[in-house]
Write an enzyme that holds these catalytic residues in place. Structure first.
Site, PDB file in Angstrom:
ATOM      1  N   SER A  71       0.811  -1.349   0.020  1.00  0.00           N
ATOM      2  CA  SER A  71      -0.018  -0.067  -0.166  1.00  0.00           C
ATOM      3  C   SER A  71       0.908   1.288  -0.013  1.00  0.00           C
ATOM      4  CB  SER A  71      -0.936   0.068   1.316  1.00  0.00           C
ATOM      5  OG  SER A  71      -1.987  -0.822   1.198  1.00  0.00           O
ATOM      6  N   LYS A  74       0.679   3.139  -3.168  1.00  0.00           N
ATOM      7  CA  LYS A  74      -0.468   3.997  -3.460  1.00  0.00           C
ATOM      8  C   LYS A  74      -0.116   5.385  -3.312  1.00  0.00           C
ATOM      9  CE  LYS A  74      -3.528   0.399  -1.456  1.00  0.00           C
ATOM     10  NZ  LYS A  74      -4.344   0.146  -0.283  1.00  0.00           N
ATOM     11  N   TYR A 199      -2.119  -2.436 -10.827  1.00  0.00           N
ATOM     12  CA  TYR A 199      -2.247  -2.187  -9.279  1.00  0.00           C
ATOM     13  C   TYR A 199      -1.346  -3.326  -8.728  1.00  0.00           C
ATOM     14  CZ  TYR A 199      -4.206  -2.693  -4.848  1.00  0.00           C
ATOM     15  OH  TYR A 199      -4.231  -2.478  -3.240  1.00  0.00           O
ATOM     16  N   TYR A 251      -4.340   3.442   7.335  1.00  0.00           N
ATOM     17  CA  TYR A 251      -5.824   2.805   7.452  1.00  0.00           C
ATOM     18  C   TYR A 251      -6.636   3.436   8.445  1.00  0.00           C
ATOM     19  CZ  TYR A 251      -2.426  -0.604   5.403  1.00  0.00           C
ATOM     20  OH  TYR A 251      -1.408  -1.386   4.699  1.00  0.00           O
ATOM     21  N   VAL A 269       1.151  -3.924   3.841  1.00  0.00           N
ATOM     22  CA  VAL A 269       0.850  -5.076   4.715  1.00  0.00           C
ATOM     23  C   VAL A 269       1.966  -5.882   4.761  1.00  0.00           C
ATOM     24  CG1 VAL A 269      -1.715  -5.553   4.357  1.00  0.00           C
ATOM     25  CG2 VAL A 269      -0.022  -6.211   2.834  1.00  0.00           C
TER      26      VAL A 269
HETATM   27  N1  GLN Z   1      -1.661  -5.257  -2.409  1.00  0.00           N
HETATM   28  C1  GLN Z   1      -2.297  -5.297  -1.130  1.00  0.00           C
HETATM   29  C2  GLN Z   1      -3.667  -5.452  -1.386  1.00  0.00           C
HETATM   30  O1  GLN Z   1      -4.170  -4.823  -2.309  1.00  0.00           O
HETATM   31  C3  GLN Z   1      -2.098  -3.874  -0.544  1.00  0.00           C
HETATM   32  C4  GLN Z   1      -2.779  -3.606   0.731  1.00  0.00           C
HETATM   33  C5  GLN Z   1      -1.935  -3.094   1.892  1.00  0.00           C
HETATM   34  O2  GLN Z   1      -0.715  -2.901   1.688  1.00  0.00           O
HETATM   35  N2  GLN Z   1      -2.605  -2.812   2.726  1.00  0.00           N
HETATM   36  O3  GLN Z   1      -4.400  -6.086  -0.628  1.00  0.00           O
END
Ligand code: GLN
Length: 315
Positions: A71, A74, A199, A251, A269
């Site tokens: 994430s 992003k 993505y 988050y 994550v």
């Molecule tokens: N690639 C992970 C997902 O789409 C990214 C989520 C994350 O790091 N929170 O679930």
């Protein structure tokens, strides 16, 4: 000696002990396993790299281990989409508000009209952002994103961890449902599988703490790479990205992080955290054991300790 130099000396002196105290928290966390390949990460690992504006670097712990951005990527695809399309086109498709829900929740897409994702840092929002990156094909869009990330990290060797990429692509039922839902709502334009490929690819870019720290430093310096002096991001888009990092970057634990640390940050994550002290440092952290909201449990503790001792909170 400059104030920053003195501060870095102080950090150098205490960081190893602070890190070992924080590492003990890892036992209370869990390594992410919903992307099967991520479950191989070392649970007890904890590392940190800080880079100052003059390129001076302080490291501690397992800062050399590679991990995928997940994430954290992003933030930078948002910036690229803003540079490609401008603010109006981007905020036509994603909102500016935190959700209070998990990062992979679809709940509000159905509950709250017009069904656009609440912000670009939740999965639904980031998938829409991936669809906005310019390029004639998914491969071209991914190549542009990778090239952009390489410039920000000052590392032309940045590349995908293809095992993690394949592992996510093969198991992403929830993200796939989200993509099709967004397509049906008319929010996502284009082929859903192609957008998801872009993505999954940017989520699987492999980095170390030093790469995150360099990318964070560019944000800390308002979009200019202090090492080369080159402007890599327009000031306004850095401002937008950092605001989202404060309100949604951790988050649904962003409020708690703002109180405990008080710095713009983004977690992933895989256990990575990118943060910065505006005008001063870029910081990269890794600690694969996650707490209940999906953030590195030892990494957050270490940043709380640092921010507390150095009085870094913006608030
Ligand atoms: N690639 C992970 C997902 O789409 C990214 C989520 C994350 O790091 N929170 O679930």
């Amino acid at each position: 000696m400059t104030t920053t130099g003195h501060e870095l000396d102080l950090i150098k002196q205490h960081l190893p002990a602070w890190l070992e105290t924080s590492r003990q928290r890892a036992g209370h966390g869990m390594v992410a396993s919903y992307i099967p390949e991520l479950s191989k990460a070392p649970k007890e690992a904890l590392g940190i790299t800080l880079i100052g504006a003059d390129g001076e670097c302080v490291t501690a712990g397992d800062c050399g281990i590679p991990f995928t951005m997940q994430s954290i990527s992003k933030v930078f695809t948002l910036i690229l989409a803003l540079m490609d399309n401008g603010e109006d086109a981007v905020f036509d498709k994603v909102g500016m508000e935190p959700t209070g829900d998990n990062f992979n929740s679809m709940l509000k897409l159905e509950l709250v009209q017009p069904g656009i994702p609440f912000n670009p840092l939740i999965n639904a929002g980031a998938i829409v952002i991936s669809s906005l990156i310019q390029g004639a094909s998914p491969a071209e869009k991914s190549a542009r994103a990778l090239e952009f990330f390489r410039r920000l990290a000052g590392n032309s060797d940045l590349d995908y961890d293809l095992d993690v990429y394949r592992s996510e692509a093969a198991t992403a039922n929830l993200n796939r449902s989200m993509g099709y839902f967004l397509k049906d709502n008319g929010v996502l334009v284009g082929d859903v599988e192609e957008v998801l490929e872009v993505y999954f690819r940017h989520c699987s870019i492999s980095v170390t703490c030093a790469d995150l720290a360099r990318m964070g430093l560019v944000l800390a310096m308002g979009g200019v790479d202090p090492v080369s002096g080159e402007r890599l991001i327009p000031r306004r888009y850095v401002q937008i990205a950092k605001t989202f990092m404060i309100t949604c970057g951790m988050y649904n634990a962003s409020g708690e992080f703002a109180i405990g640390v008080g710095l713009p940050a983004k977690s992933g994550v895989s256990g990575g955290i990118l943060t910065m002290v505006p005008g001063k440092y870029g910081i990269g952290v890794v600690g694969p054991a996650l707490g209940s909201k999906g953030n590195s449990i030892a990494g957050v503790h270490l940043l709380e300790t640092l921010s507390h001792h150095m009085d870094w909170s913006l608030f």
